[in-house]
Each structure stands twice: as C-alpha cells, then as structure tokens.
Scaffold this active site. Structure first.
Site, PDB file in Angstrom:
ATOM      1  N   ASP A  76     -66.714  16.224   9.179  1.00  0.00           N
ATOM      2  CA  ASP A  76     -67.752  16.968   9.916  1.00  0.00           C
ATOM      3  C   ASP A  76     -67.422  17.262  11.377  1.00  0.00           C
ATOM      4  O   ASP A  76     -68.285  17.695  12.139  1.00  0.00           O
ATOM      5  CB  ASP A  76     -69.109  16.228   9.868  1.00  0.00           C
ATOM      6  CG  ASP A  76     -69.759  16.336   8.507  1.00  0.00           C
ATOM      7  OD1 ASP A  76     -69.276  17.139   7.678  1.00  0.00           O
ATOM      8  OD2 ASP A  76     -70.750  15.621   8.268  1.00  0.00           O
ATOM      9  N   HIS A 115     -41.197  14.026  26.226  1.00  0.00           N
ATOM     10  CA  HIS A 115     -42.513  14.438  25.735  1.00  0.00           C
ATOM     11  C   HIS A 115     -43.508  13.285  25.710  1.00  0.00           C
ATOM     12  O   HIS A 115     -44.367  13.201  24.833  1.00  0.00           O
ATOM     13  CB  HIS A 115     -42.390  15.097  24.352  1.00  0.00           C
ATOM     14  CG  HIS A 115     -41.658  16.402  24.396  1.00  0.00           C
ATOM     15  ND1 HIS A 115     -40.972  16.916  23.322  1.00  0.00           N
ATOM     16  CD2 HIS A 115     -41.498  17.291  25.406  1.00  0.00           C
ATOM     17  CE1 HIS A 115     -40.409  18.068  23.682  1.00  0.00           C
ATOM     18  NE2 HIS A 115     -40.716  18.318  24.936  1.00  0.00           N
ATOM     19  N   ASP A 150     -46.684  16.429  34.226  1.00  0.00           N
ATOM     20  CA  ASP A 150     -46.453  17.779  33.696  1.00  0.00           C
ATOM     21  C   ASP A 150     -47.757  18.191  33.040  1.00  0.00           C
ATOM     22  O   ASP A 150     -48.090  17.702  31.962  1.00  0.00           O
ATOM     23  CB  ASP A 150     -45.291  17.734  32.686  1.00  0.00           C
ATOM     24  CG  ASP A 150     -44.918  19.112  32.157  1.00  0.00           C
ATOM     25  OD1 ASP A 150     -45.697  20.066  32.333  1.00  0.00           O
ATOM     26  OD2 ASP A 150     -43.830  19.223  31.544  1.00  0.00           O
ATOM     27  N   ASP A 160     -48.004  25.876  33.606  1.00  0.00           N
ATOM     28  CA  ASP A 160     -47.119  24.782  33.167  1.00  0.00           C
ATOM     29  C   ASP A 160     -46.396  24.274  34.414  1.00  0.00           C
ATOM     30  O   ASP A 160     -45.412  24.866  34.841  1.00  0.00           O
ATOM     31  CB  ASP A 160     -46.139  25.335  32.122  1.00  0.00           C
ATOM     32  CG  ASP A 160     -45.190  24.269  31.582  1.00  0.00           C
ATOM     33  OD1 ASP A 160     -45.406  23.077  31.874  1.00  0.00           O
ATOM     34  OD2 ASP A 160     -44.230  24.646  30.871  1.00  0.00           O
ATOM     35  N   HIS A 173     -32.206  19.250  29.081  1.00  0.00           N
ATOM     36  CA  HIS A 173     -32.960  20.430  28.643  1.00  0.00           C
ATOM     37  C   HIS A 173     -32.516  21.647  29.455  1.00  0.00           C
ATOM     38  O   HIS A 173     -31.707  21.529  30.373  1.00  0.00           O
ATOM     39  CB  HIS A 173     -34.468  20.202  28.758  1.00  0.00           C
ATOM     40  CG  HIS A 173     -34.958  19.831  30.135  1.00  0.00           C
ATOM     41  ND1 HIS A 173     -35.063  20.741  31.156  1.00  0.00           N
ATOM     42  CD2 HIS A 173     -35.366  18.650  30.655  1.00  0.00           C
ATOM     43  CE1 HIS A 173     -35.527  20.143  32.231  1.00  0.00           C
ATOM     44  NE2 HIS A 173     -35.709  18.870  31.969  1.00  0.00           N
ATOM     45  N   HIS A 201     -38.466  28.417  30.347  1.00  0.00           N
ATOM     46  CA  HIS A 201     -38.853  29.214  29.174  1.00  0.00           C
ATOM     47  C   HIS A 201     -39.841  30.282  29.618  1.00  0.00           C
ATOM     48  O   HIS A 201     -40.442  30.178  30.693  1.00  0.00           O
ATOM     49  CB  HIS A 201     -39.495  28.294  28.120  1.00  0.00           C
ATOM     50  CG  HIS A 201     -40.539  27.366  28.701  1.00  0.00           C
ATOM     51  ND1 HIS A 201     -41.828  27.761  28.915  1.00  0.00           N
ATOM     52  CD2 HIS A 201     -40.470  26.089  29.176  1.00  0.00           C
ATOM     53  CE1 HIS A 201     -42.518  26.762  29.462  1.00  0.00           C
ATOM     54  NE2 HIS A 201     -41.710  25.731  29.645  1.00  0.00           N
ATOM     55  N   HIS A 230     -44.823  27.802  25.610  1.00  0.00           N
ATOM     56  CA  HIS A 230     -43.464  28.271  25.328  1.00  0.00           C
ATOM     57  C   HIS A 230     -43.662  29.655  24.728  1.00  0.00           C
ATOM     58  O   HIS A 230     -43.816  29.811  23.526  1.00  0.00           O
ATOM     59  CB  HIS A 230     -42.734  27.336  24.361  1.00  0.00           C
ATOM     60  CG  HIS A 230     -42.426  26.008  24.990  1.00  0.00           C
ATOM     61  ND1 HIS A 230     -41.902  24.954  24.294  1.00  0.00           N
ATOM     62  CD2 HIS A 230     -42.553  25.572  26.271  1.00  0.00           C
ATOM     63  CE1 HIS A 230     -41.729  23.919  25.119  1.00  0.00           C
ATOM     64  NE2 HIS A 230     -42.126  24.268  26.316  1.00  0.00           N
ATOM     65  N   GLU A 288     -37.627  24.691  35.829  1.00  0.00           N
ATOM     66  CA  GLU A 288     -37.966  23.272  35.758  1.00  0.00           C
ATOM     67  C   GLU A 288     -36.765  22.346  35.546  1.00  0.00           C
ATOM     68  O   GLU A 288     -36.666  21.688  34.513  1.00  0.00           O
ATOM     69  CB  GLU A 288     -38.995  23.046  34.657  1.00  0.00           C
ATOM     70  CG  GLU A 288     -38.651  23.666  33.297  1.00  0.00           C
ATOM     71  CD  GLU A 288     -39.685  23.298  32.221  1.00  0.00           C
ATOM     72  OE1 GLU A 288     -39.966  22.098  32.065  1.00  0.00           O
ATOM     73  OE2 GLU A 288     -40.171  24.212  31.535  1.00  0.00           O
ATOM     74  N   TYR A 299     -32.957  12.601  34.507  1.00  0.00           N
ATOM     75  CA  TYR A 299     -33.572  11.457  33.827  1.00  0.00           C
ATOM     76  C   TYR A 299     -32.495  10.394  33.649  1.00  0.00           C
ATOM     77  O   TYR A 299     -31.542  10.594  32.887  1.00  0.00           O
ATOM     78  CB  TYR A 299     -34.141  11.896  32.470  1.00  0.00           C
ATOM     79  CG  TYR A 299     -34.925  13.190  32.587  1.00  0.00           C
ATOM     80  CD1 TYR A 299     -36.277  13.193  32.919  1.00  0.00           C
ATOM     81  CD2 TYR A 299     -34.287  14.435  32.435  1.00  0.00           C
ATOM     82  CE1 TYR A 299     -36.981  14.382  33.078  1.00  0.00           C
ATOM     83  CE2 TYR A 299     -34.974  15.631  32.602  1.00  0.00           C
ATOM     84  CZ  TYR A 299     -36.325  15.601  32.926  1.00  0.00           C
ATOM     85  OH  TYR A 299     -37.009  16.785  33.091  1.00  0.00           O
ATOM     86  N   ARG A 342     -38.767  15.670  37.466  1.00  0.00           N
ATOM     87  CA  ARG A 342     -38.729  17.093  37.105  1.00  0.00           C
ATOM     88  C   ARG A 342     -39.627  17.828  38.091  1.00  0.00           C
ATOM     89  O   ARG A 342     -40.653  17.297  38.514  1.00  0.00           O
ATOM     90  CB  ARG A 342     -39.217  17.318  35.661  1.00  0.00           C
ATOM     91  CG  ARG A 342     -39.253  18.782  35.253  1.00  0.00           C
ATOM     92  CD  ARG A 342     -39.344  19.020  33.729  1.00  0.00           C
ATOM     93  NE  ARG A 342     -40.579  18.550  33.128  1.00  0.00           N
ATOM     94  CZ  ARG A 342     -40.699  17.446  32.414  1.00  0.00           C
ATOM     95  NH1 ARG A 342     -39.651  16.676  32.189  1.00  0.00           N
ATOM     96  NH2 ARG A 342     -41.862  17.081  31.910  1.00  0.00           N
ATOM     97  N   GLU A 352     -41.330  21.600  38.298  1.00  0.00           N
ATOM     98  CA  GLU A 352     -41.521  22.805  37.474  1.00  0.00           C
ATOM     99  C   GLU A 352     -42.512  23.759  38.118  1.00  0.00           C
ATOM    100  O   GLU A 352     -43.637  23.382  38.432  1.00  0.00           O
ATOM    101  CB  GLU A 352     -42.041  22.395  36.074  1.00  0.00           C
ATOM    102  CG  GLU A 352     -42.402  23.584  35.192  1.00  0.00           C
ATOM    103  CD  GLU A 352     -42.781  23.185  33.768  1.00  0.00           C
ATOM    104  OE1 GLU A 352     -43.339  22.093  33.576  1.00  0.00           O
ATOM    105  OE2 GLU A 352     -42.493  23.984  32.857  1.00  0.00           O
TER     106      GLU A 352
END
Ligand code: GLY
Ligand code: MN
Ligand code: MN
Length: 435
Positions: free
Chosen positions: A36, A240, A257, A268, A347, A351, A358, A381, A385, A403, A405
C-alpha cells in the site's frame, strides 16, 4: 517550462520521425515500495521532455501529417473518486486543453485504438527494452496487422530506436532548461554552504544529509537528483557510499556529493572540506592538487574542443602532482600511458548533466570523442582516493578521499559554472567554516 517549448520539441521530433511513420513513448509507472505504499513518482525523462505531462499510466503517440491530429495522448480518464483520494489529474479534456494533445483517449482503450494507428505506417520509432509488457504488446499488434496484409493493410516493417533522435535534442539545453538547471544548482549550492556551516565533529553523516535536504525542501525542491553521498574520512574512498551513518571525526575530511532536482533537471555538486574547519598539511596538498586538476580541466571547456581534453588535462595535473608528492614513482608520461594513476583516480572527469544526472547523449561519434557545443552541460569532477589500506604510500596519506565537482555550461564565449556559488578554495572553505 512554458507550453510552447514542449510544442517546439514535438515538432522537432515529428520532423525527424517523418510522414508515414509513427513514434510511441510511454510514461513512467508507479512502483510499489511495500504494501500500500508507493515510491515517490518520477516521470520518465523522455516522456516529460516531449509532453510536460506528469502522470503515470499515460502514453504519447506522434504521427506526423495525420489529418485528425498528429499528437495523441492516452491517459487516465478523470475520476471524481481518484481526485478525492489521490488529487488532481488532467483527464482526457485536460490532456488536450492543458497539454496540447490534438486528441486524447483513455489508456484503458489502448489495445483497441493503437493497432489501428499502426496500420500502413512504415517505421515505428519506439524505445525498446524499457517496458517488457509494452514491448510484447507492440509486437503482438504488429504481428496481427501483418496477418491482415491480404486485405490491403500494410504492417510496419521497421522498428527504430527513438533514443538517438531524442538524446541529441536533449544534449543541447535551451535557455528555459538552463534556467531550471541554474535553480537546481543555486539551491544545491546553498545546501552545500549550509553543510559546511553546520558540520561538527561528533555529528553524524546522516545529520549533515538532513541539513542538505532541509535546504532543498525549504527552497521548494522536494526531490534529490540522486541519493546523497555524505562520506566522512575513509568513507570518501567508496565512490558510491550512501550509507551515511558514521560519526564525523575531527581531523577527517568530509566529502559531500549531493544535488537537488528542479522540475526534472538535476544539479550534481561535490565538495570536500575538513570536519573541524581546518585542512591538515597532507589534506591541503592533495586538495589543492584536485582543485588544480579541476581548473586545468575547465580550461579545456570551449566550443569545438573534443570532450576528452578536459579528462586528459586532469590526468596530467594529478599524475604530475602525485609524483611530486611521492605517492607515485616513475616518469609522469609513462605512468599516464600505463594508466598507473588509476589506483587513485579511477573515474572519468565527468558526464553530461540534464534531466538525468548521468544525462543522455553520445560521448563519441564514429569512434572519435565528440566536440563541445554551446548549450551542452557537463560535470567536471576530478578526485583522488587514497585507500586506507594502501601499502604503497606513506601512512599520512591513507584514507583521504577528495572530489570537487561543478556543473558547467558550454557557451559561445567559453563556459559558465552553474554551481559557482559553493566555495572551493582552501581559504574560502576555512573562512566559511570559521564564521
Ligand atoms: N553523483 C553522481 C556523479 O557524480 O556522477
Ligand atoms: Mn557527477
Ligand atoms: Mn556527483
């Protein structure tokens, strides 16, 4: 977004589809979270881009040159009870009056009406593989029409992906789209500043996430563009990370982020700052390196420059710096050629950004990196790491994840940083945190 912009997009699509053909695109569906309870509804980006229609259980059909109307919207009929329990919905009348459809039909009659619309069309433009039930239905209808060819009805002979056409359109943002993206970026920027101001050792990552979401919603943006990453210390090395449940420690960095969504357009943004407001020597050195890489990448953001140049610039700066600081050893160009930097920068530079975080659009054309055009929006970005268990570097560097970005609009003159309102130099960040 004004109605005429949607009309213009449909006309553009119609020109690409061409007379004698048909295009079909379905809305998103409501998904059950648990008994529900549904997940918050998010319209399919493609469907919304063309219709501006924000209801589930709908399907748009485009038939260039159809005399009775080129744009047909199937949707839910107006229902008093539904209006009472669930709220406003357009109904068939609203679909034509408010959303510009030439014709509207109940979605429950799709099976009776759509097969007729498919008759004697050559190509069906359709995004295959998104909804297997609809894929299957469509095949059945086409097969059925094929069985009637002896009565002079022709079945469509070709299924064409709608994606390519639409994605090329979506890649170049209009002024109205840029305004929405600017609002998403401005509100997200305020949230990042709030996070810096309210960060303290002993608070939890989720509490800082709460500060961000407070700012989003307080400014009318109820949806996040993607799950926020609020990662203290070595959690920042998990790209992530979304658990957001650890306590923040003095002496650690905090990587955030997070971005809000404004009328289906994403921001982003990532910032990394010290939990206690002051960078340590090692944090400062690595942070400045990432910032330098970001600034070098930005220098490559100009019309007619291949998209990959920004990435290459960031690799060059980061690798050179890592060798200077002793985290990598050897010849810079050899490390770049052998991709040795990927242990710490795994990475790419960014993008496309738009309705999807993305966003859609090809990065290569005929195997070559495509060149930037005015109206494209992308993220820049770079990051570093250093895993906590990285045995190849001195202990003092370990467990640091950084990072930075930003959201960048390509313009005729160069570029514009939509997320400019969040501080990012060491001096600015330390100042804001000490206020
Ligand atoms: N927030 C997702 C990304 O930065 O790509
Ligand atoms: Mn991103
Ligand atoms: Mn991001």
């Amino acid at each position: 977004m004004i109605a005429s912009e949607f009309t213009q997009r449909r006309q553009q699509l119609m020109e690409q589809v061409g007379k004698g053909n048909i295009a079909i695109i379905a809305s998103a569906m409501i998904r059950t979270r648990n008994r529900d309870v549904d997940y918050p509804f998010r319209q399919d980006s493609e469907f919304y881009y063309l219709t501006g229609f924000n209801e589930a259980n709908a399907l748009a059909v485009f038939i260039p040159g159809r005399k009775q109307g080129e744009y047909i919207l199937f949707c839910q009929e107006f229902d008093e009870k539904k209006a009472l329990w669930e709220g406003a919905h357009a109904g068939l009348e609203g679909a034509t009056r408010e959303y510009g459809a030439d014709d509207s039909f109940p979605i429950d009659d799709l099976g009776d009406i759509l097969p007729g619309l498919l008759e004697n069309k050559s190509k069906v433009f359709y995004p295959m593989g998104r909804d297997s039930d609809l894929d299957h239905q469509l095949m059945e209808w086409i097969t059925h029409i094929r069985s009637q060819t002896r009565s002079g009805i022709n079945a469509p002979g070709e299924l064409v992906s709608l994606e390519h056409t639409l994605h090329e359109m979506r890649l170049i943002k209009s002024p109205a789209e840029i305004a929405l993206m600017q609002k998403a970026a401005d509100v997200s920027a305020k949230a990042h500043v709030r996070a810096m101001q309210r960060c303290q050792a002993g608070r939890y990552e989720y509490q800082i996430e709460g500060e961000m979401i407070h700012e989003f919603i307080d400014n009318g943006l109820r949806a996040v563009a993607y799950p926020s990453i609020v990662a203290g210390g070595e959690n920042a090395c998990v790209l992530h990370y979304t658990e957001n449940k650890a306590v923040l420690k003095s002496g650690d960095l905090l990587l955030i982020d997070a971005g809000a969504e404004c009328d289906h357009y994403a921001a982003d943004i990532t910032r990394t700052f010290p939990v206690n407001g002051v960078f340590s020597i090692e944090q400062k050195l690595l942070y400045q390196l990432v910032l330098d890489a970001q600034l070098a990448a930005m220098q490559e953001i100009k019309v007619d420059t291949p998209w990959n140049k920004a990435h290459e610039a960031s690799v060059e700066v980061l690798t050179t710096g890592l060798v200077e600081l002793g985290l990598l050893t050897g010849d810079v160009q050899t490390i770049i050629a052998e991709e040795g930097y990927k242990v710490f920068y795994m990475h790419r530079i960014g993008h496309w950004l738009g309705m999807d975080v993305h966003d859609v659009g090809d990065y290569k054309i005929n195997d070559e990196w495509r060149v930037l055009e005015s109206g494209m929006v992308l993220t820049i970005e770079p990051g570093l790491y250093i895993p906590a268990d990285c045995a190849t570097v001195d202990e003092k560097w370990r467990g640091i994840g950084i990072r930075i970005e930003d959201d960048v609009l390509v313009t005729e003159q160069g570029y514009q940083i939509l997320s400019h309102a969040v501080p990012k130099t060491i001096a600015e960040i330390e100042a804001i945190m000490q206020e």
